[in-house]
Design a protein around this motif. Sequence first.
Motif, PDB file in Angstrom:
ATOM      1  N   ASP A   6       0.812  -1.217   0.000  1.00 43.48           N
ATOM      2  CA  ASP A   6       0.000   0.000   0.000  1.00 43.48           C
ATOM      3  C   ASP A   6       0.844   1.265   0.000  1.00 43.48           C
ATOM      4  OD1 ASP A   6      -2.780  -1.035   0.242  1.00 43.48           O
ATOM      5  OD2 ASP A   6      -1.936  -1.951   2.047  1.00 43.48           O
ATOM      6  N   ALA A   7       2.035   1.180   0.566  1.00 44.55           N
ATOM      7  CA  ALA A   7       2.795   2.430   0.679  1.00 44.55           C
ATOM      8  C   ALA A   7       4.286   2.179   0.855  1.00 44.55           C
ATOM      9  CB  ALA A   7       2.280   3.245   1.861  1.00 44.55           C
ATOM     10  N   TYR A   8       5.040   3.080   0.260  1.00 45.51           N
ATOM     11  CA  TYR A   8       6.494   3.139   0.476  1.00 45.51           C
ATOM     12  C   TYR A   8       6.831   4.555   0.925  1.00 45.51           C
ATOM     13  CZ  TYR A   8      11.467   3.576  -0.357  1.00 45.51           C
ATOM     14  OH  TYR A   8      12.800   3.820  -0.182  1.00 45.51           O
ATOM     15  N   PHE A   9       7.542   4.658   2.027  1.00 41.69           N
ATOM     16  CA  PHE A   9       8.034   5.953   2.489  1.00 41.69           C
ATOM     17  C   PHE A   9       9.544   5.823   2.664  1.00 41.69           C
ATOM     18  CE2 PHE A   9       3.766   5.293   4.283  1.00 41.69           C
ATOM     19  CZ  PHE A   9       3.097   6.385   3.762  1.00 41.69           C
ATOM     20  N   GLY A  10      10.308   6.718   2.078  1.00 39.56           N
ATOM     21  CA  GLY A  10      11.758   6.576   2.191  1.00 39.56           C
ATOM     22  C   GLY A  10      12.494   7.874   1.970  1.00 39.56           C
ATOM     23  N   ILE A  64      15.559   2.147  -5.270  1.00 40.37           N
ATOM     24  CA  ILE A  64      14.252   1.625  -4.841  1.00 40.37           C
ATOM     25  C   ILE A  64      13.191   2.711  -4.986  1.00 40.37           C
ATOM     26  CG2 ILE A  64      12.920   0.647  -2.922  1.00 40.37           C
ATOM     27  CD1 ILE A  64      15.530  -0.602  -1.887  1.00 40.37           C
ATOM     28  N   ILE A  65      13.460   3.871  -4.393  1.00 44.65           N
ATOM     29  CA  ILE A  65      12.461   4.951  -4.488  1.00 44.65           C
ATOM     30  C   ILE A  65      12.427   5.541  -5.901  1.00 44.65           C
ATOM     31  CG2 ILE A  65      14.007   6.729  -3.525  1.00 44.65           C
ATOM     32  CD1 ILE A  65      11.491   8.001  -2.266  1.00 44.65           C
ATOM     33  N   GLU A  66      13.575   5.554  -6.566  1.00 46.50           N
ATOM     34  CA  GLU A  66      13.596   6.083  -7.938  1.00 46.50           C
ATOM     35  C   GLU A  66      12.756   5.212  -8.872  1.00 46.50           C
ATOM     36  OE1 GLU A  66      17.994   8.242  -7.828  1.00 46.50           O
ATOM     37  OE2 GLU A  66      17.777   6.250  -8.690  1.00 46.50           O
ATOM     38  N   TYR A  67      12.895   3.911  -8.720  1.00 43.13           N
ATOM     39  CA  TYR A  67      12.127   2.978  -9.549  1.00 43.13           C
ATOM     40  C   TYR A  67      10.633   3.156  -9.286  1.00 43.13           C
ATOM     41  CZ  TYR A  67      10.859  -1.556 -11.699  1.00 43.13           C
ATOM     42  OH  TYR A  67      10.314  -2.554 -12.477  1.00 43.13           O
ATOM     43  N   LEU A  68      10.290   3.274  -7.996  1.00 45.28           N
ATOM     44  CA  LEU A  68       8.880   3.444  -7.646  1.00 45.28           C
ATOM     45  C   LEU A  68       8.340   4.765  -8.194  1.00 45.28           C
ATOM     46  CD1 LEU A  68       8.946   2.087  -3.980  1.00 45.28           C
ATOM     47  CD2 LEU A  68       7.676   1.082  -5.898  1.00 45.28           C
ATOM     48  N   ALA A  69       9.158   5.817  -8.096  1.00 45.78           N
ATOM     49  CA  ALA A  69       8.717   7.122  -8.600  1.00 45.78           C
ATOM     50  C   ALA A  69       8.503   7.046 -10.108  1.00 45.78           C
ATOM     51  CB  ALA A  69       9.743   8.187  -8.246  1.00 45.78           C
ATOM     52  N   GLN A  70       9.417   6.361 -10.784  1.00 46.40           N
ATOM     53  CA  GLN A  70       9.331   6.214 -12.238  1.00 46.40           C
ATOM     54  C   GLN A  70       8.108   5.395 -12.630  1.00 46.40           C
ATOM     55  OE1 GLN A  70      11.749   7.534 -14.341  1.00 46.40           O
ATOM     56  NE2 GLN A  70      10.446   6.935 -16.062  1.00 46.40           N
ATOM     57  N   GLU A  71       7.898   4.307 -11.917  1.00 47.04           N
ATOM     58  CA  GLU A  71       6.758   3.431 -12.204  1.00 47.04           C
ATOM     59  C   GLU A  71       5.437   4.087 -11.813  1.00 47.04           C
ATOM     60  OE1 GLU A  71       6.195   0.219 -13.503  1.00 47.04           O
ATOM     61  OE2 GLU A  71       8.118   0.720 -14.418  1.00 47.04           O
ATOM     62  N   ASP A  72       5.505   4.976 -10.836  1.00 52.89           N
ATOM     63  CA  ASP A  72       4.322   5.707 -10.369  1.00 52.89           C
ATOM     64  C   ASP A  72       3.125   4.790 -10.110  1.00 52.89           C
ATOM     65  OD1 ASP A  72       2.676   7.745  -9.649  1.00 52.89           O
ATOM     66  OD2 ASP A  72       2.378   8.555 -11.661  1.00 52.89           O
ATOM     67  N   PRO A  73       3.323   3.816  -9.213  1.00 49.46           N
ATOM     68  CA  PRO A  73       2.220   2.858  -9.004  1.00 49.46           C
ATOM     69  C   PRO A  73       0.923   3.524  -8.544  1.00 49.46           C
ATOM     70  CG  PRO A  73       3.892   2.645  -7.274  1.00 49.46           C
ATOM     71  CD  PRO A  73       4.462   3.552  -8.332  1.00 49.46           C
ATOM     72  N   TYR A  74       1.034   4.693  -7.866  1.00 47.81           N
ATOM     73  CA  TYR A  74      -0.180   5.362  -7.374  1.00 47.81           C
ATOM     74  C   TYR A  74      -1.120   5.694  -8.524  1.00 47.81           C
ATOM     75  CZ  TYR A  74      -3.210   8.510  -4.784  1.00 47.81           C
ATOM     76  OH  TYR A  74      -4.307   9.089  -4.196  1.00 47.81           O
TER      77      TYR A  74
END
Lengths: 263, 357, 76
Positions: free
Chosen positions: B24-28, B37-47
């Motif tokens: 549900d959430a990643y905070f880092g 890790i956060i860069e990949y998530l930001a790029q993928e923009d799962p939200y």
Amino acid sequence: MAVDIEQYKKDLLAQGAEVVFSKTKNLTDTPFSYCGGCGHGVAHRLIMEVIEEMGITADTIGVAPVGCAVIAYEFWNIDAVQAAHGRATAVATGIKRTNPEKFVFSYQGDGDLAAIGTAETVHTCNRGENIAIFFINNGIYGMTGGQMAPTSLIGMRSSTAPYGRQHDVHGYPLSLTNLLAELPGTYYVTRQAVETAAHVRTCKKAIRQAFENQKLNKGVSLVEIVTNCNSGWKMTAPQANKWMKENMFPQYPLGDIKVPKTE
Amino acid sequence: MAEEIQLLKGNEAIAEAAIRCGADAYFGYPITPQSEIIEYLAQEDPYNKRTGMVVLQAESEVAAINMVYGAASTGKKAMTSSSSPGMSLKQEGISYLAGAELPCLIVNVARGGPGLGTIQPSQADYFQTVKGGGHGDYNMIVLAPYTVQEQYDFVKLGFDLAFKYSNPVMILSDGAIGQMMEKVTLSAQVPRETKDYGWNVLGKSENRERRYITSLYLQSEVMEQKNLKIQAKYAEIRKNEIRYEEIQTDDADYILVAYGISARIARKVIRLARAEGIKVGMLRPITLWPFPSARLKELAPKVQGMLTVEMSAGQMIEDVRLAVEGAVPVKHYGRMGGIIASPTEVFINFKKLFNIA
Amino acid sequence: MAKIKGFVELNIEHCKGCELCVDACPFDVLEMSAQVNGKGYTYPFMKNPEQCTGCASCALVCPDVVITVYKVPTKQ
């Protein structure tokens, strides 16, 4: 005694007297752990009344970090989370971001919000999280026994500034609320008090506003409540309220600091 | 359906796994060597694009772990990641999470220390991780991946264990596993879902008692009861969740004990040794807590010595020594400062330490 | 205009004797008791009940939510 009180009450009930003020069911039956006369009790009550009156109990989550109100969840009859010292707004951010439909508020003292939690407070406000922050400012660390707070006044005595706060040693009283009002992420910033019936009424309106604002998704609503700490200040409650009016209010003037622009 | 295979960096595998297992959430907060890790998530923009998973860069590691605490309080699958100096900052929050018995996943892609140290890989956070780096009596379940595939798989496993036991779970990785690329077999996307677990705060409805998340118990007797409850849970975890892998231990005269990147070195050392006729095997702890102590104790009388291969001054060696209770000599070889020892170097030192000609 | 009439009920055992209600009352209704409650605090009582208008000023400032206020509705 001139009047039999019990008989007088019976007479008024017979005349149709009804309850116009009673304890909200959003407070538990547990007596507050606060010292007699402490403003925390009134602040708790107002927040819980607003939640009840808005009918949002089932959608509200409160956060209480370290400070006198660390066991607020013993008194609030709502779902709540206890947070580490200073981290309340980070915890509230985690709750609100993953549960945007909930009403989320933090309830923090001056040490929590304006000293150890300064970074979390500033950045939560800067991100414009859609939460309400209730900030209890009594200029002293009550829970730990009366140490100096970031908001202690110049000259104010405390156990860690026994000769009074000196600006060249301890720095100046920090009015973080005014700084936060400068941030674009804050939507509504106000400073209130609860020592008179009139102030209680105004404060309740501000708290209501803070919750209503969450529906708008426009950022942080921050309600600072300047309160007494008669134990920490070493006064009786009535003396403390008088001292607060004469000393705290000039340093922390009451009133709205940032109000939403009418559209 | 055909297997979905992708070439991924260790850090990217963490991020992709998080999205796919319905986090549900990643905070880092960024820190080398795990910022991917956060860069990949930001790029993928799962939200916006995939699952609605929240991804937020916090103002500090302290804030990030407390955001995890908040999200976890509501029963969400929340995670954070960092590297060694950042993990030190998270310790307060981890203690609170353990005290409040909240499930969450924490990833440490470790680097060399102490202090600001280096950005190169290290295993010197073992003590901090398995002994409880924060205050109070607590433990986290600690998973130590040694491939990018495990790095991927342990995200889901970590969340599953966290929710099974209502306890924080740590993936203790290192800069080498985090940075290297390997092929990964991906799992199918799992939808996000939030259940009413009976403890998570969701807002108090009319028909139930209020819930609160806390680690504060002012009365000593109550605090002790809480501790006993947590310790009973840890006993249960020790009983059920010990994981390890053994390589050629059947006939071994010597056993290498290594996890993470060091286990890959050790695997090669086995080959070097066996080529010279020295029977070496390996026990690779997969869970660093709970530790496979019983199995090591079982193996001890069958061998002449054990060597821990760690990228530290020797930390896990203490747990191995405790496990074998003096039945067999236990030595350590490792490099510090972000240096990965070569298999040959480990082999030479292994022979020296055990006086093998 | 008929006088507005009200009275207060006190949860005496929850009172901590801070006296803020006595100060807050605009009509001098309340006074502190000579007795103490189970916790050892003095507590307020209605010294001048006929003066009470049920305005709830006392209840609004009471930090321990000890006071329940009754009021006779004014006839329109």
